[in-house]
Design a protein around this motif. Structure first.
Motif, PDB file in Angstrom:
ATOM      1  N   GLU A 184       0.844  -1.189   0.000  1.00  0.00           N
ATOM      2  CA  GLU A 184       0.000   0.000   0.000  1.00  0.00           C
ATOM      3  C   GLU A 184       0.881   1.241   0.000  1.00  0.00           C
ATOM      4  OE1 GLU A 184      -2.803  -0.065   3.183  1.00  0.00           O
ATOM      5  OE2 GLU A 184      -3.589  -2.057   2.666  1.00  0.00           O
ATOM      6  N   LYS A 189       2.618  -4.047   3.540  1.00  0.00           N
ATOM      7  CA  LYS A 189       1.748  -4.038   4.724  1.00  0.00           C
ATOM      8  C   LYS A 189       1.515  -5.452   5.263  1.00  0.00           C
ATOM      9  CE  LYS A 189       0.995   0.387   4.957  1.00  0.00           C
ATOM     10  NZ  LYS A 189       1.505   1.181   6.091  1.00  0.00           N
ATOM     11  N   VAL A 222       7.621  -6.799   6.175  1.00  0.00           N
ATOM     12  CA  VAL A 222       6.702  -5.683   6.391  1.00  0.00           C
ATOM     13  C   VAL A 222       7.499  -4.401   6.629  1.00  0.00           C
ATOM     14  CG1 VAL A 222       4.929  -4.737   7.927  1.00  0.00           C
ATOM     15  CG2 VAL A 222       4.857  -7.152   7.270  1.00  0.00           C
TER      16      VAL A 222
END
Length: 361
Positions: A184, A189, A222
């Motif tokens: 994103e 994410k 992440v």
């Protein structure tokens, strides 16, 4: 009576001359004796910078179908008028998936890759190019090249396939037998495994690694910054020569084929461009084509019951610098100023549409 007929005839001729002289676009029929075929043609002067080419996708998705009329009319805004449109690339019309096969570029962004056939591209200032185009996709993690993708917005079942999906895909995405990197705004994410019903967010993307290459997803974590880059390789139009249109400058493009003319020379060899069906390569059928002149005029048209060589001959007699086929048969359709010149036999996946910006007097 003869005098009345003569006066009427002269008025009609003057009207046609005025349209051709003052309008940047016109529609007409032209018969070609050499092949005994009549082409229905729309001619648009792309030197006029108020003319804008646009790719239209059915329901703004990648895998859907709609009428040419609806897709063309949907490009109308308060600041433009719609000139017309022609059906676009081949798609899966018989299995219900409605997936396109050709390359699509919108507003400078590649939204679908199809590395076969030919592609017609337009720059922001309406210069045009038609050539066999190969697109490769390099992926970056924290600004370092770390992976590559097989395709963009087109599901692949091969166990070693890697596919990038963007918000334009507009459908659920599956990573049922692999892993998916969910990004994103350029940042990872989530990393998920063996999941269905994934959706690319606005300004986001999903990278799916199928089962045999799922281990490559371990390169991501992440918070990583992720991006990709499309690289363009033009087969016949030398990108190093000044004056040739550069694919890096193309902001709108649609791919189909086979090509008919490239750089002034007849090509028309479907087998060399990855086509194997006789209905495309050799048979006579309803055909759609687009091309451009040496004077930067756009031509789009349809011809009934023509084969590839006959269509190439028509384009050569029109002195086109470049030309290529669009999808044909029941998909073949041409729409101009609110009416079908050639009506389609089915809904289609995408279209090439032309609008004219309204300039305040």
């Amino acid at each position: 009576m003869k005098k009345i007929f003569l006066i009427t005839f002269m008025i009609v001729c003057i009207s046609v001359m005025q349209v051709c002289a003052f309008s940047p676009y016109v529609s007409y029929n032209q018969h070609f004796k050499s092949v005994n075929k009549t082409a229905k043609i729309v001619l648009i002067d792309m030197n006029n910078q108020t003319i804008k080419p646009k790719v239209a996708r059915a329901h703004e998705k990648i895998a859907s179908a709609d009428s040419l009329k609806h897709m063309t009319d949907s490009k109308k805004t308060d600041s433009n008028r719609v000139i017309g449109g022609i059906n676009g690339t081949y798609f899966s019309a018989y299995d219900g998936s409605n997936l396109p096969y050709g390359t699509l570029i919108e507003d400078g962004k590649v939204v679908h890759v199809g590395n076969y056939g030919s592609v017609m591209g337009f720059t922001a200032d309406n210069k045009m190019i038609i050539d066999n185009l190969n697109i490769t996709i390099d992926g970056y993690i924290n600004d370092e090249k770390q992976f590559y993708a097989w395709g963009l917005n087109h599901p692949r079942t091969e166990k070693d396939a890697i596919v990038v999906y963007t918000e334009e895909y507009g459908e659920a995405i599956s990573a049922k037998t692999g892993k998916a990197i969910m990004v994103e705004n350029g940042v990872v994410k989530y990393i998920v495994e063996n999941k269905d019903n994934l959706w690319a967010s606005k300004n986001g993307l999903i990278i799916v690694f199928n089962e045999e290459v799922a281990y490559l997803a371990d390169r991501f974590k992440v918070g990583d910054i992720v991006s990709y880059k499309c690289n363009f390789e033009s087969k016949n139009i030398d990108q190093t020569i000044e004056g040739n249109v550069q694919w890096d400058d193309v902001t709108c493009a649609i791919g189909a084929g086979p090509s008919l003319i490239i750089d002034g020379k007849i090509t028309a060899n479907g087998a060399q461009e990855g086509f194997w069906e006789s209905k495309i390569n050799t048979s006579r059928a309803q055909r759609s084509f687009i091309g451009y002149t040496y004077e930067n005029k756009l031509v789009m048209g349809t011809v009934s019951n023509a084969n590839l060589k006959e269509l190439a001959q028509i384009c050569k007699e029109m002195n086109l610098k470049g030309a290529m086929c669009m999808d044909g048969g029941a998909s073949s359709s041409l729409y101009y100023q609110g009416k079908y010149i050639t009506a389609p036999g089915r809904n289609i996946n995408n279209a090439l549409v032309f609008t004219e910006e309204i300039v305040n007097q």
